[in-house]
Design a protein around this motif. Structure first.
Motif, mmCIF file in Angstrom:
data_model
loop_
_atom_site.group_PDB
_atom_site.id
_atom_site.type_symbol
_atom_site.label_atom_id
_atom_site.label_comp_id
_atom_site.label_asym_id
_atom_site.label_seq_id
_atom_site.Cartn_x
_atom_site.Cartn_y
_atom_site.Cartn_z
ATOM 1 N N GLN A 163 13.363 -1.828 -2.958
ATOM 2 C CA GLN A 163 13.192 -2.525 -4.136
ATOM 3 C C GLN A 163 11.933 -3.382 -4.149
ATOM 4 N N LEU A 164 11.776 -4.094 -3.331
ATOM 5 C CA LEU A 164 10.892 -5.077 -3.011
ATOM 6 C C LEU A 164 9.557 -4.394 -2.992
ATOM 7 N N VAL A 165 9.606 -3.183 -1.987
ATOM 8 C CA VAL A 165 8.476 -2.269 -1.685
ATOM 9 C C VAL A 165 8.084 -1.509 -3.299
ATOM 10 N N ASN A 166 8.923 -1.103 -3.831
ATOM 11 C CA ASN A 166 8.728 -0.436 -5.270
ATOM 12 C C ASN A 166 7.788 -1.398 -6.120
ATOM 13 N N SER A 167 8.363 -2.590 -6.390
ATOM 14 C CA SER A 167 7.861 -3.534 -7.217
ATOM 15 C C SER A 167 6.246 -3.850 -6.611
ATOM 16 N N THR A 168 6.503 -4.041 -5.463
ATOM 17 C CA THR A 168 4.998 -4.560 -4.886
ATOM 18 C C THR A 168 4.000 -3.495 -4.985
ATOM 19 N N LEU A 169 4.389 -2.374 -4.742
ATOM 20 C CA LEU A 169 3.430 -0.950 -5.014
ATOM 21 C C LEU A 169 3.011 -1.058 -6.621
ATOM 22 N N LYS A 170 3.865 -1.026 -7.266
ATOM 23 C CA LYS A 170 3.582 -1.262 -8.723
ATOM 24 C C LYS A 170 2.550 -2.042 -9.203
ATOM 25 N N LYS A 171 2.954 -3.436 -8.471
ATOM 26 C CA LYS A 171 1.794 -4.460 -8.880
ATOM 27 C C LYS A 171 0.490 -4.367 -8.342
ATOM 28 N N HIS A 172 0.538 -3.580 -7.286
ATOM 29 C CA HIS A 172 -0.764 -3.138 -6.647
ATOM 30 C C HIS A 172 -1.494 -2.237 -7.510
ATOM 31 N N ILE A 173 -0.911 -1.134 -8.131
ATOM 32 C CA ILE A 173 -1.383 -0.274 -8.669
ATOM 33 C C ILE A 173 -1.947 -0.543 -10.224
ATOM 34 N N GLU A 174 -0.975 -1.246 -10.984
ATOM 35 C CA GLU A 174 -1.292 -1.820 -12.253
ATOM 36 C C GLU A 174 -2.407 -2.945 -12.394
ATOM 37 N N GLY A 175 -2.628 -3.914 -11.248
ATOM 38 C CA GLY A 175 -3.660 -4.651 -11.375
ATOM 39 C C GLY A 175 -4.791 -4.260 -10.585
ATOM 40 N N TRP A 206 -5.767 -3.514 -7.682
ATOM 41 C CA TRP A 206 -6.166 -4.343 -6.326
ATOM 42 C C TRP A 206 -6.567 -3.411 -5.206
ATOM 43 N N ASP A 207 -7.259 -4.264 -4.268
ATOM 44 C CA ASP A 207 -7.675 -3.532 -3.065
ATOM 45 C C ASP A 207 -6.719 -3.617 -1.866
ATOM 46 N N TYR A 208 -6.127 -4.892 -2.080
ATOM 47 C CA TYR A 208 -5.230 -5.173 -1.157
ATOM 48 C C TYR A 208 -4.088 -6.183 -1.785
ATOM 49 N N THR A 209 -2.908 -5.627 -1.500
ATOM 50 C CA THR A 209 -1.755 -6.692 -1.877
ATOM 51 C C THR A 209 -0.767 -6.836 -0.790
ATOM 52 N N ALA A 210 -0.226 -7.922 -0.948
ATOM 53 C CA ALA A 210 0.710 -8.281 0.240
ATOM 54 C C ALA A 210 1.638 -9.542 -0.406
ATOM 55 N N THR A 211 2.971 -9.244 0.245
ATOM 56 C CA THR A 211 3.983 -10.298 -0.052
ATOM 57 C C THR A 211 3.620 -11.622 0.230
ATOM 58 N N GLU A 212 4.381 -12.751 -0.133
ATOM 59 C CA GLU A 212 4.367 -14.067 0.466
ATOM 60 C C GLU A 212 5.570 -15.034 0.312
ATOM 61 N N GLY A 213 6.063 -15.528 1.159
ATOM 62 C CA GLY A 213 7.252 -16.478 0.754
ATOM 63 C C GLY A 213 8.572 -15.895 1.095
ATOM 64 N N TYR A 214 8.637 -14.611 1.396
ATOM 65 C CA TYR A 214 9.916 -13.890 1.429
ATOM 66 C C TYR A 214 10.341 -14.254 3.121
ATOM 67 N N PRO A 215 11.503 -14.082 3.512
ATOM 68 C CA PRO A 215 11.858 -14.013 4.675
ATOM 69 C C PRO A 215 11.050 -13.002 5.671
ATOM 70 N N LEU A 216 10.707 -13.542 6.791
ATOM 71 C CA LEU A 216 9.914 -12.880 7.839
ATOM 72 C C LEU A 216 10.775 -11.564 8.398
ATOM 73 N N GLY A 217 10.172 -10.475 7.956
ATOM 74 C CA GLY A 217 10.712 -9.253 8.217
ATOM 75 C C GLY A 217 11.042 -8.376 6.785
ATOM 76 N N LEU A 218 10.535 -8.994 5.734
ATOM 77 C CA LEU A 218 10.535 -8.436 4.566
ATOM 78 C C LEU A 218 9.094 -8.018 4.134
ATOM 79 N N ASP A 219 8.177 -8.242 4.816
ATOM 80 C CA ASP A 219 6.747 -8.373 4.385
ATOM 81 C C ASP A 219 6.068 -6.980 4.203
#
Length: 280
Positions: free
Chosen positions: A111-123, A125-138
């Motif tokens: 679900q987090l991958v889905n939302s991150t991919l969607k934000k990357h496409i909508e914005g 962007w050249d590069y999108t990365a998550t930040e502040g989540y538990p290490l292992g959900l990056d």
């Protein structure tokens, strides 16, 4: 049609825990770490390809067998230059947008991958990365032309070994987006990646608690579990995540932290003296 794919970085060799992605999770089960990761990748929406990108080493032949049995694509390339491996994996499969994941993160949240991919496409962007989540959900998402530019211009060893440093360390070149964890999921002190025996022990406990209820447990389930059972953090509390460094001085400072954790005070003091004379 825009071709979106997951490049799943994997190899059996590991300096701290050899064969870690072939361990059974949870302990005593019939499912390997790498199999959990692939199954979770299959739950990501809007993905055309899942490519297991491994090395040409004989020890990684088993990963090719795994890819075939799990019905995903395989690409084999350079062991050390992971940037090159990722680039040719993307090029061969004609990817336009790449989601980069690693096989030592068996709790990745589709679900987090889905939302991150969607934000990357909508914005756009050249590069999108998550930040502040538990290490292992990056999660990292980037465009093929961004990856190609990194491949053609990266010169430092760590830029080639870790794929994306050339991209995120050059915001003047690339349009970079950070997807920050919401308050209820902000937990960078939780470590659920797999790099050591302590990490494996913790992951076995997490799966024992969550997997029977929902085999695709998500980020909320993980964070809530650690709130209910804060003692879980103690299992791998002393594990230090591997990092990349621009200078020798930065690397020496990290070495001091490791020595202090092991209560090696004399060695730590000597190293601190060396650092005081080392140029940035």
């Amino acid at each position: 049609m825009v071709n979106r794919g997951i490049i799943l970085q994997a190899r059996t060799g590991s300096t701290r825990l050899s064969g870690k992605i072939l361990l059974k999770l949870p302990f005593g089960s019939n499912t390997l770490v790498i199999e959990h990761v692939i199954k979770r990748c299959k739950k990501v929406a809007g993905i055309n390809n899942i490519i297991l990108a491994t090395t040409t080493q004989r020890s990684d032949d088993i990963l090719e067998d795994t890819a075939i049995s799990e019905g995903v694509k395989i690409f084999r390339g350079n062991k050390e230059n992971v940037l090159e491996r990722s680039y040719y994996a993307a090029k061969k499969n004609k990817l336009d947008i790449i989601v980069r994941l690693t096989a030592d993160n068996p709790c990745i949240d589709p679900q987090l991958v889905n939302s991150t991919l969607k934000k990357h496409i909508e914005g756009i962007w050249d590069y999108t990365a998550t930040e502040g989540y538990p290490l292992g959900l990056d999660i990292e998402v980037f465009n093929f032309n961004t990856l190609e530019e990194a491949y053609k211009n990266a010169e430092k060893d760590y830029e080639k070994e870790h794929v994306t440093p050339y991209i995120y360390m050059n915001p003047q070149i690339f349009k970079i987006n950070k997807v920050k964890a919401p308050k209820e999921l902000y937990a960078p002190d939780i470590r659920i990646t797999l790099d050591t025996e302590e990490d494996y022990t913790l992951l076995c406990a997490v799966f024992d608690y969550l997997y029977p209820k929902n085999e695709y447990f998500n980020a909320y389930d993980i964070v809530n579990l650690f709130k209910e059972k804060p003692w879980l953090k103690k299992i791998n509390k002393k594990v230090i995540q591997k990092k990349t460094f621009d200078t020798l001085k930065e690397e020496l400072k990290e070495a001091v932290k490791i020595l202090d954790l092991q209560d090696l005070k004399r060695a730590s003091k000597i190293l601190e003296e060396i650092i005081s004379h080392e140029k940035d």
